[in-house]
Design an enzyme around this catalytic site. Structure first.
Site: not given
Length: 679
Positions: A260-262
Site C-alpha cells: 500500500l505504499r504506492a
C-alpha cells in the site's frame, strides 16, 4: 525531473526522488541546484542537529534551548553521501581530541545529522555498499538515527529529502531501497539539435562568467523559491475527497503494485501537485501526474522488468469525468421549532403529501467510478495460425524466450578472495565473522594484542613488577574477518542448432535467466559470450547491469554449427582483460552447452586444447550440461574433465530440483539394500 524534485521539496513526506539515466545528462547538476531554490530554515544558534525551533516536541542532543535562545535562518543544506563513505562518517563518531585530552565522550555528528531538514544526495546510489544501504533504510523508515556504541547512547531526528542518481548500465538498485524512493524519473539527453545547441551555449556562457550567468537567472530563481514556499504553506489545506482516494486505489490496483505504499505516496504527490498548481483540492490531473512519477518503479514484477507505465491504461482507468466536488459543509445544527402544519393538510413529516404519489425519497448515492479493464483486454486474442518455427539447423535461426526464473543452486568460487563486498564467495572483509588476527591494517583485536604482548614479555623477561604486561607497537594485532564477495559471472552460452531442438534453448535460457537473477541479488558483475555458426561473440562486456544481460538473452538466436573452441577462446580473452582491470575480482566461468563441437574437422581436438589451457590458468568453471533424453553421449561431462570444472546437469541447476534429485538417489540406495546402513 524538475517537477519530481519540486514536489518532493514541497512535501518531503513523499520520500525523495530516484533519477535514472544515461551518463552526461546533467543529473547531478540539476540535483545540486535544488538546495538553492528551497526555502531557508530557522534553527537554534549553535545547534548542530538543526531541530525546528517552532516544533515544541523536537529535542536536540545539543539542547535543551531556553525560550530566549538566539535563532538564525540559514539556507537548506545539500549533503552528499560518497559511495565509499564509512559507517562512522554516516552516523557520527567520537570526537577523538576531547576523548584523548579530557576523557569526555562526545559525538561528532555524521552526514545524517547534517542532512536533517535538508537534502541527502547519493550519486551512483546503485553502487552504495550494502551496510550503508541498511542504515539509510532505517533512517528513511523511522526519521530518526539511534547510536548505541563506544559508550554513546544517543538519538536524533533525521528527516531529509533523499535523492539518488544512477546509471542503469552500472547495475541495479536493491529492491528494498528502490521502494523507499517515493518518485522515480528516467532522463535522457535531447535529440533535437536546437535543444542540444542551447545546452552547449549555456554551458559555455557559464564557464566564461559564472557570476554573470547566475545573475541573469537570479530573478527567475527567486520566483521559483517563492512559489515553492507558497505551495508548502498551502499543502496542508488541500482537500482529498473520498472519490479521489478511490481513484488512486483503482490506479494502483490496475497496475498491480505490491503493498500500500504506492497508494500513500501517490496521494501525497497528488496533494503536492495540487498545491503547486494553486488548487484547493485534488483533481484527475493531479492523480495522473502523481501516478506517472510514483508507480513506474513499483510495478516491476522481477529485477529485469524495465520501469515504465502504460499511459493508455492510466487514462482509461482515470476516465474522462472529473471528480465530483466535495460535499458542502453541514450548517451548525440548531433546534428550530417545527413549522405549523398547513391548513387543511397533513404535516409533511408524516410521509403523506411530502412527495408525489408513487415516488419515494431515495438517499443519493455517490457516483461510483466505472471499472476499467486492463490494457490486455483490448489486445487481439492469439490465433493458432501462427507460423511454426523452422527446424533447428535449417533455414533462418530461431529465437526462443526464457520461461519464468526459478531459485537456482548457489555456484561459488573455491578458496577465500579479497574482492568487492557481495554475497557469493568467501572473502576477507571489513565486516563479518572474526576468524583470526594479523599484523595488517584493520580493527584492533584486543585479546590477540594482549596475548602477543604477554608472549613477547615472557620470551624477553620484560614483565614489569606486579605482573603487568607492557605493550609495544609490534604487539598490535588486527581482526581478520571473513564475509562474502561479489564475483564476475561469465556466461558462455552454446546457441548452435543442437541447442534449438526439442525446446532445449527455452530451457537453457530459463536456467541462465535464473542464474542472472541470482547474480543480481548477490551484487555480482556479469558478462555473456554466445557462440554459434562459425564464431563467438562477446554479447555483453563485464557490467553490473544484469538487466541488459537478461534482455540480450531473450534476443539470442539459435541455429547452425557449434564452434565450441571459439567460444572458450573468447571467454579466455574476456577474463584476461578483466583481470588486468581488477585483479581482486575473481571470475566464475559458466559454460552452458551439450558438449558437442561440430565447427571444422578438428573441432573436438581444438576444444579440448582450449579447455586444457583454461584449466592450466586455474579458471574456476562450471559446465551446465544441456544434453537430454535416454541416449546420452556424455560429451559435456568429458569437457568438464578437461576444464577441471564442476559438472552440473540441467536438472540440477534448480535448487529445488537438486534437492529432489538427491532425495530420490538416497531413496533408491536405501530400497536397493536389504541390509546395511544408509549415510
Amino acid at each position: 525531473m524538475g517537477l519530481a524534485l519540486v514536489l518532493t521539496a514541497i512535501s518531503p513526506g513523499i520520500g525523495g526522488v530516484l533519477v535514472r539515466g544515461e551518463k552526461g545528462t546533467a543529473k547531478s547538476t540539476t540535483v545540486r541546484g535544488l538546495a538553492d531554490v528551497m526555502p531557508a530554515v530557522e534553527v537554534h544558534e549553535g545547534d548542530r542537529f538543526s531541530v525546528d525551533p517552532a516544533d515544541a516536541g523536537a529535542v536536540s542532543p545539543d539542547g535543551p534551548f531556553a525560550a530566549g535562545h538566539p535563532r538564525r535562518t540559514r539556507p537548506v543544506r545539500l549533503v552528499e553521501l560518497p559511495v565509499g563513505a564509512t559507517e562512522d562518517r554516516l552516523l557520527g563518531s567520537i570526537q577523538l581530541e576531547k576523548a584523548l585530552t579530557s576523557g569526555a565522550v562526545e559525538l561528532e555528528p555524521g552526514l545524517l545529522a547534517r542532512a536533517h531538514r535538508g537534502v541527502l544526495y547519493v550519486d551512483e546510489v546503485n553502487l552504495l555498499h550494502d551496510h550503508l544501504v541498511d542504515l539509510l533504510l532505517d533512517a528513511a523508515a523511522t526519521g530518526t538515527v539511534s547510536i548505541e556504541r563506544d559508550g554513546i547512547s544517543l538519538h536524533h531526528a533525521a528527516r531529509f529529502v533523499l535523492i539518488g542518481t544512477m546509471n542503469p548500465e552500472e547495475g541495479e538498485l536493491r529492491p528494498q531501497l528502490l521502494d523507499r524512493f517515493g518518485l522515480t524519473v528516467e532522463v535522457a539527453a535531447p535529440r533535437e539539435p536546437a535543444l542540444r545547441a542551447e545546452v552547449v551555449r549555456r554551458r559555455l556562457a557559464f564557464d566564461a562568467d559564472p557570476e554573470a550567468f547566475a545573475e541573469e537567472y537570479a530573478a527567475r530563481q527567486a520566483d521559483l523559491t517563492g512559489r515553492i514556499a507558497d505551495a508548502r504553506s498551502r499543502v496542508g489545506s488541500v482537500v482529498v475527497t473520498d472519490a479521489a482516494l478511490l481513484k488512486v486505489a483503482e490506479v494502483c490496483a490496475a497496475f498491480e503494485v505490491d503493498g500500500l505504499r504506492a497508494d500513500i505516496v501517490t496521494t501525497r504527490t497528488a496533494v503536492a501537485h495540487a498545491a503547486w498548481a494553486g488548487r484547493d483540492r485534488v483533481t484527475l490531473a493531479d492523480i495522473r501526474a502523481a501516478a506517472l512519477l510514483a508507480l513506474p518503479h513499483r510495478r516491476r514484477r522481477n529485477p529485469f522488468d524495465a520501469p515504465g507505465l502504460d499511459e493508455d491504461l492510466l487514462d482509461r482507468v482515470l476516465g474522462d469525468e472529473e471528480l465530483p466536488d466535495p460535499p458542502e459543509p453541514e450548517p451548525d445544527p440548531q433546534p428550530d421549532p417545527p413549522p405549523p402544519p398547513p391548513e387543511g393538510g397533513e404535516d409533511p413529516e408524516d410521509g403523506q403529501g411530502g412527495e408525489p404519489e408513487g415516488e419515494q425519497p431515495t438517499e443519493q448515492q455517490p457516483e461510483q467510478p466505472q471499472q476499467t479493464e486492463p490494457a490486455e483486454a483490448d489486445a487481439e486474442p492469439e490465433t493458432e495460425d501462427q507460423p511454426a518455427p523452422a527446424p533447428s539447423g535449417a533455414g533462418e535461426p530461431t529465437t526462443a524466450r526464457a520461461g519464468a526464473a526459478y531459485r537456482p543452486r548457489l555456484l561459488t568460487v573455491d578458496g577465500v578472495g579479497a574482492g568487492t563486498p557481495g554475497r557469493r564467495s568467501r572473502a576477507r572483509a571489513t565486516s563479518g565473522r572474526r576468524v583470526g588476527a594479523s599484523t595488517g591494517r584493520g580493527s584492533l583485536h584486543l585479546v590477540e594484542t594482549l596475548r602477543a604482548a604477554a608472549e613477547r614479555s615472557a620470551r624477553e623477561g620484560a614483565g614489569a613488577a606486579g605482573g603487568r604486561v607492557r605493550l609495544a607497537p609490534a604487539d598490535l594485532r588486527t581482526a581478520v574477518r571473513e564475509g562474502r564477495e561479489a564475483n564476475l559471472l561469465l556466461f558462455c552460452v552454446d546457441a548452435s542448432g543442437s541447442m534449438a531442438a526439442r525446446r532445449r534453448m527455452e530451457q537453457v535460457k530459463t536456467a541462465v535467466l535464473s542464474l542472472l537473477t541470482d547474480a543480481y541479488r548477490r551484487r555480482d558483475k556479469v558478462a555473456m559470450v554466445g557462440f554459434r555458426g562459425r564464431g563467438a561473440e562477446l554479447l555483453l562486456p563485464p557490467t553490473g547491469s544484469v538487466e541488459i544481460a537478461a534482455a540480450l538473452l531473450d534476443d539470442l538466436p539459435a541455429g547452425g554449427r557449434t564452434p565450441l573452441a571459439e567460444g572458450l577462446l573468447e571467454a579466455d580473452r574476456v577474463l584476461r582483460r578483466e583481470h588486468l582491470r581488477d585483479p581482486h575480482l575473481r571470475p566464475l566461468l559458466v559454460l552452458v552447452t551439450d558438449g558437442r563441437a561440430t565447427s571444422g574437422a578438428d573441432a573436438v581436438e581444438r576444444s579440448r586444447l582450449v579447455a586444457g589451457h583454461l584449466a592450466a590458468q586455474h579458471v574456476p568453471s562450471v559446465v551446465v550440461d544441456c544434453e537430454q533424453g535416454p541416449m546420452r553421449m556424455g560429451l559435456a561431462q568429458v569437457l568438464a574433465g578437461h576444464l577441471r570444472a564442476e559438472h552440473v546437469p540441467m536438472a540440477e541447476v534448480s535448487a529445488d530440483g537438486l534437492v529432489d534429485l538427491v532425495s530420490n538417489r538416497a531413496s533408491n540406495r536405501s530400497t536397493s539394500r536389504s541390509t546395511g546402513r544408509v549415510a
